[in-house]
Design an enzyme around this catalytic site. Structure first.
Site, PDB file in Angstrom:
ATOM      1  N   SER A   1       3.071  -2.451  10.416  1.00  0.00           N
ATOM      2  CA  SER A   1       4.513  -2.542  10.693  1.00  0.00           C
ATOM      3  C   SER A   1       5.118  -3.887  10.287  1.00  0.00           C
ATOM      4  CB  SER A   1       4.803  -2.224  12.161  1.00  0.00           C
ATOM      5  OG  SER A   1       4.441  -0.887  12.438  1.00  0.00           O
TER       6      SER A   1
ATOM      7  N   HIS B   1      -9.636   1.126   4.639  1.00  0.00           N
ATOM      8  CA  HIS B   1      -8.365   1.217   5.366  1.00  0.00           C
ATOM      9  C   HIS B   1      -8.589   2.110   6.592  1.00  0.00           C
ATOM     10  CE1 HIS B   1      -4.311   2.399   6.433  1.00  0.00           C
ATOM     11  NE2 HIS B   1      -3.905   1.316   5.809  1.00  0.00           N
TER      12      HIS B   1
ATOM     13  N   GLU C   1      -7.012   4.449   7.858  1.00  0.00           N
ATOM     14  CA  GLU C   1      -6.801   5.890   7.644  1.00  0.00           C
ATOM     15  C   GLU C   1      -8.054   6.507   7.016  1.00  0.00           C
ATOM     16  OE1 GLU C   1      -3.064   5.504   5.566  1.00  0.00           O
ATOM     17  OE2 GLU C   1      -2.135   4.876   7.445  1.00  0.00           O
TER      18      GLU C   1
ATOM     19  N   GLY D   1       2.671  -1.227   4.271  1.00  0.00           N
ATOM     20  CA  GLY D   1       2.828   0.184   3.917  1.00  0.00           C
ATOM     21  C   GLY D   1       4.294   0.532   3.723  1.00  0.00           C
ATOM     22  N   GLY D   2       4.913   1.083   4.773  1.00  0.00           N
ATOM     23  CA  GLY D   2       6.279   1.608   4.686  1.00  0.00           C
ATOM     24  C   GLY D   2       7.291   0.671   4.038  1.00  0.00           C
TER      25      GLY D   2
ATOM     26  N   ASN E   1       0.873  -1.181   0.000  1.00  0.00           N
ATOM     27  CA  ASN E   1       0.000   0.000   0.000  1.00  0.00           C
ATOM     28  C   ASN E   1       0.909   1.230   0.000  1.00  0.00           C
ATOM     29  OD1 ASN E   1      -1.793   2.041   0.497  1.00  0.00           O
ATOM     30  ND2 ASN E   1      -2.428   1.314   2.519  1.00  0.00           N
ATOM     31  N   TRP E   2       0.999   1.861  -1.153  1.00  0.00           N
ATOM     32  CA  TRP E   2       1.931   2.995  -1.284  1.00  0.00           C
ATOM     33  C   TRP E   2       1.341   4.303  -0.755  1.00  0.00           C
ATOM     34  CZ3 TRP E   2       4.476   2.127  -6.820  1.00  0.00           C
ATOM     35  CH2 TRP E   2       5.414   1.093  -6.699  1.00  0.00           C
ATOM     36  N   LYS E   3       0.098   4.267  -0.318  1.00  0.00           N
ATOM     37  CA  LYS E   3      -0.542   5.461   0.270  1.00  0.00           C
ATOM     38  C   LYS E   3      -0.300   6.689  -0.627  1.00  0.00           C
ATOM     39  CE  LYS E   3      -0.348   3.210   4.699  1.00  0.00           C
ATOM     40  NZ  LYS E   3      -0.246   3.265   6.142  1.00  0.00           N
TER      41      LYS E   3
ATOM     42  N   GLY F   1       2.142   1.931  10.836  1.00  0.00           N
ATOM     43  CA  GLY F   1       3.120   3.014  10.737  1.00  0.00           C
ATOM     44  C   GLY F   1       3.814   3.352  12.039  1.00  0.00           C
TER      45      GLY F   1
ATOM     46  N   GLU G   1      -5.779  -5.211  10.367  1.00  0.00           N
ATOM     47  CA  GLU G   1      -4.756  -4.198  10.608  1.00  0.00           C
ATOM     48  C   GLU G   1      -5.062  -3.481  11.924  1.00  0.00           C
ATOM     49  OE1 GLU G   1      -2.644  -2.999   6.739  1.00  0.00           O
ATOM     50  OE2 GLU G   1      -4.338  -1.681   6.981  1.00  0.00           O
TER      51      GLU G   1
HETATM   52  P1  PGA Z   1       2.662   0.036   7.648  1.00  0.00           P
HETATM   53  O1  PGA Z   1       1.215   0.303   7.006  1.00  0.00           O
HETATM   54  O2  PGA Z   1       3.172  -1.265   7.048  1.00  0.00           O
HETATM   55  O3  PGA Z   1       3.494   1.203   7.252  1.00  0.00           O
HETATM   56  O4  PGA Z   1       2.477  -0.084   9.117  1.00  0.00           O
HETATM   57  C1  PGA Z   1       0.316  -0.754   6.780  1.00  0.00           C
HETATM   58  C2  PGA Z   1      -0.956  -0.233   6.185  1.00  0.00           C
HETATM   59  O5  PGA Z   1      -1.363   0.890   6.489  1.00  0.00           O
HETATM   60  O6  PGA Z   1      -1.606  -0.944   5.384  1.00  0.00           O
END
Ligand code: PGA
Length: 262
Positions: free
Chosen positions: A220, A98, A100, A241-242, A12-14, A180, A174
């Site tokens: 994470s 998600h 967010e 994500g990251g 997930n490149w956000k 994050g 999640e």
């Molecule tokens: P993260 O994000 O791996 O940076 O914790 C995961 C996500 O939001 O899907």
């Protein structure tokens, strides 16, 4: 459960990367595809502006996913796009709800169900995100939160009226406190939540369906913890994500996932 579920790893490149960076990094990740073919399915969810360009690269081994979708087919919905439009540009599916978006765009469980139905009707993949906040976990509400996120979304999606979808309906667990933050759930915490999700899905649908649905862990995930996470019986992949932003790190995630399923 003995059902074989193909692991799925989605980056997930956000809201990251220029178009040139996204194209270069997606192309590098696409080269990993053939190596992991038949063993791990791969996907990348770039910003919506880049979807058409990445989908045009036409990687046969790495799916392109949207980070969101609207529930309607078309209409006066400024700034939105439909599942039909995603299909038109050869996108594989979309992430729904998600955390967010739940937090910043007030996405509800019921609304998520409408999005799930819209995607499945087009034959697209769904990655439906569920998970608790730290306050909810500490208040002992983990199972109640997960149960309502599943029950309310599935009730609106009305899955029994849709084409066969068990390969296309994916859940991502999640925990909000792990996203994050660098503080992933332990493999035991993740497995417990995944087992609860599968049990709840069986109650809401059928035992057979629940045994086939892939449940990804997200929060994470890194190359150094993915193997332990993936070794759990109810964990079928990861939403990352990251650690998905660099092709080298994504390659390491694939390699470590491969070790956990050998
Ligand atoms: P993260 O994000 O791996 O940076 O914790 C995961 C996500 O939001 O899907």
């Amino acid at each position: 459960m003995t059902t074989k579920r193909t692991p799925l790893l989605v980056g997930n490149w956000k809201m990251h990367k220029s178009l040139a960076e996204a194209r270069a990094d997606f192309s590098a990740i696409a080269e990993l595809g053939p190596k992991h073919k038949d063993k791990i399915q791969l996907g990348i969810a770039p910003v919506s502006l880049h979807l058409i360009s990445l989908a045009d690269i036409r990687s046969t081994h790495v799916g392109v996913y949207a980070q969101n979708v609207h529930w309607a087919t078309s209409g006066a919905y400024t700034g939105e796009w439909s599942a039909e439009m995603l299909k038109d540009i050869h996108v594989q599916g979309a992430i729904v709800a998600h955390s967010e978006r739940r937090q910043m765009n007030a996405e509800s469980n019921a609304r998520s169900g409408e999005k799930i139905a819209a995607l499945l009707k087009q034959g697209l993949d769904v990655i439906y995100c569920v998970g608790e906040t730290l306050e909810e976990r500490e208040a002992g509400k983990l199972e109640a939160v997960l149960e309502s996120q599943l029950r309310e979304a599935l009730a609106t999606a009305n899955l029994s009226s849709l084409p066969p979808y068990e390969e296309k309906f994916v859940i991502a667990y999640e925990p909000v406190w792990a996203i994050g933050t660098g503080k992933a759930a332990t493999e035991k915490e993740a497995q417990e939540a995944h087992a609860f999700i599968r049990k709840t899905l069986a109650q809401l649908t059928t035992e057979d369906f629940a045994s086939k649905v892939r449940i990804l862990y997200g929060g994470s995930v890194k190359p150094d913890n993915i193997q332990a996470i993936m070794s759990q019986p109810d964990i079928d992949g990861a939403l990352v994500g990251g650690a998905s932003l660099s092709p080298d790190s994504f390659a390491a995630l694939c390699t470590e996932t491969g070790k956990s399923i050998c």
